[in-house]
Design an enzyme around this catalytic site. Structure first.
Site, PDB file in Angstrom:
ATOM      1  N   ARG A 230       0.851  -1.202   0.000  1.00  0.00           N
ATOM      2  CA  ARG A 230       0.000   0.000   0.000  1.00  0.00           C
ATOM      3  C   ARG A 230       0.884   1.249   0.000  1.00  0.00           C
ATOM      4  NH1 ARG A 230      -0.996   4.813   1.922  1.00  0.00           N
ATOM      5  NH2 ARG A 230      -0.598   4.090   4.047  1.00  0.00           N
ATOM      6  N   ASP A 231       1.516   1.542   1.118  1.00  0.00           N
ATOM      7  CA  ASP A 231       2.296   2.783   1.247  1.00  0.00           C
ATOM      8  C   ASP A 231       3.509   2.772   0.330  1.00  0.00           C
ATOM      9  OD1 ASP A 231       2.831   5.281   2.227  1.00  0.00           O
ATOM     10  OD2 ASP A 231       3.451   4.633   4.209  1.00  0.00           O
TER      11      ASP A 231
ATOM     12  N   CYS B  19       9.055  10.069  -0.604  1.00  0.00           N
ATOM     13  CA  CYS B  19       8.400  11.262  -0.100  1.00  0.00           C
ATOM     14  C   CYS B  19       8.467  12.293  -1.220  1.00  0.00           C
ATOM     15  CB  CYS B  19       9.149  11.769   1.123  1.00  0.00           C
ATOM     16  SG  CYS B  19       8.737  13.474   1.529  1.00  0.00           S
TER      17      CYS B  19
END
Lengths: 312, 312
Positions: B12-13, B236
């Site tokens: 997911r992440d 990120c």
């Protein structure tokens, strides 16, 4: 307990593992930049045989050309009496001697048994007594990549032998990144208890990602001296693709965020760190130079202002 | 206090930040392999709009095809009531809701003010009450990349609002790697004191190299639940070139070395981790998969035996 004394080892431990010779001019320029960043100590070079480590064959020239900043100690690695004589001629502030606590690692790296290394280093200590302070770096203190476990008592035994010779400091090295934080805490506690009168430095690698966790465990035990390498330079020959020494700027960034006083100007250091890939010709593992320190904020996207208005 | 319950968030992440679609077959195969490694929890996918996150458009198919291993919880991210209905139809073991503790980050990421997010998540909690346990992940708890500091009291205020709604757990997220260990220690201490009756999970990123140091700070405060991403996947957007989530296998390797019981078969996990670069088509930040665990020893070079004989 809030002051950290940081030793930058990139031009010795970091460069030593680089494949291509780094020009003397580049070494001198880098050390001069690092000198102005506020380090407590810089390990400049190694007075070893030019044949053994061609990268550091310019040790005399580098030591002669760097501009020394008052308050910064310039230390050099010294393998034997010949190296010590060269280091003294170059007016090194400290001589850093090295041997391994693992017999196999000492044989593989220094090509002699530990006992013979000890005799050789004792001769160096006798030679420079009263002339220059001596630090001894003990390798593989948290494990040997060939032997495995190195018992803590074995590390303390070698530390005691050098303490008895009157050395000023001991560096306890995790040479190939085998230390974990619980082990570091135990080791530092024992070291502080028995050798708290000496300058105790911890030297970590980030081979398995535990570098800064080990720094945390060490400073939690009151350790105030740490080694690190700009950009995290300094590979491990046993772990291709793995990172090397802990990254100085990443460690200093963490410690400063936590409230420790390091004396280092982080912005200035990051500017130096960002030029390192050009000097060595490849990317380096350090993270903060890429991501920026936590104080670097980013502008919000334009959509945020629109949404604020829409939901007002 | 010696047991760690680890939640693997790579599919997911981790995958959510990958540029190229990862085939459903590859996702299912990876989750099935991870399921057999001994994780406490796996965050499988997100029931968000396929347009918003095309990578996870196959959420139903993945949930339908994975082979669930008894003892492993399969959780899914859910943004709203529609997502919750889809998650319930897919028999998710847990619904993981998300909002940010920073107003700017919530507007930038979820395109609505925090108060509106809270209302929406409350509707989900009301909908699934008594049917499925709910976890709430609070983003940017250790700092917002646009606003900067997020006061600890603000994090505790949002945590309290969800605790009052009867959620089973809270995940406190360092979304862009801004946390440092002293801050983590303070936050965990406050969380344990006020919400010790809930399942408390800490979610760290390694953007600035502090990921495992923050894990250490959290477990020192008695935290037993952690998120991590295989290989350290999960970038990120504000820090190009920086690493993402903490690397699951690196964190588990450290915790196991320290004596924590994780339930995870590290050798099996490392074998899975070593196949990850092929799945995503690029190198990943994880270190232990490259360097090997500290228990992996290397043969001594032949010269060592010769030297032993020479010095005997």
């Amino acid at each position: 307990m809030n002051r950290i004394l940081f030793n930058e080892v990139v031009t010795r431990d970091g460069f030593q593992n680089e494949p291509d010779f780094i020009p003397t001019d580049a070494k001198v320029a880098l050390i001069d930049e690092l000198s102005r960043c506020g380090y407590a100590k810089v390990e400049v070079t190694s007075f070893t045989s030019p044949k053994a480590i061609p990268m550091l064959r310019d040790a005399e020239e580098v030591m002669g050309r760097i501009r020394r900043v008052p308050g910064v100690e310039y230390t050099v690695l010294v393998p034997n009496v010949r190296g010590a004589e060269r280091a003294m001629e170059s007016h090194a502030d400290e001589l850093n001697l090295v041997m391994s606590t693992s017999e196999t690692h000492n044989l593989a790296n220094l090509r002699m048994p530990r006992e013979k290394s000890f005799e050789g280093l004792k001769a160096v200590i006798d030679l420079v007594a009263g002339k220059a302070p001596v630090n001894v770096s003990l390798s593989t203190c948290f494990g040997c990549p060939m032997e495995g476990e190195v018992p803590q008592e074995e590390v303390l035994r070698w530390a005691a032998r050098f303490a008895d010779l009157g050395v000023r400091g001991l560096t306890i090295c995790d040479t190939t990144g085998m230390a974990h934080p619980a082990q570091v805490a135990r080791m530092c506690e024992a070291l502080q208890r028995r050798f708290g009168h000496l300058q105790l430095t911890l030297h970590f690698h980030n081979t398995r990602g535990m570098g800064l966790a080990n720094v945390l465990a060490a400073v939690q035990q009151g350790i105030t001296r740490l080694d690190g390498s700009l950009g995290g330079l300094g590979g491990c020959p046993y772990a291709p693709g793995a990172t090397g020494n802990i990254c100085s700027e990443d460690a200093l960034h963490m410690l400063q965020a936590m409230g420790y006083e390091t004396g280092v100007d982080l912005d200035r250091l990051l500017a130096v760190a960002r030029r390192l890939p050009e000097i060595v010709g490849h990317e380096v593992p350090g993270q903060v130079a890429k991501a920026g320190p936590i104080s670097d904020l980013h502008p919000a996207p334009a959509s945020v202002a629109e949404l604020r208005r829409a939901f007002a």
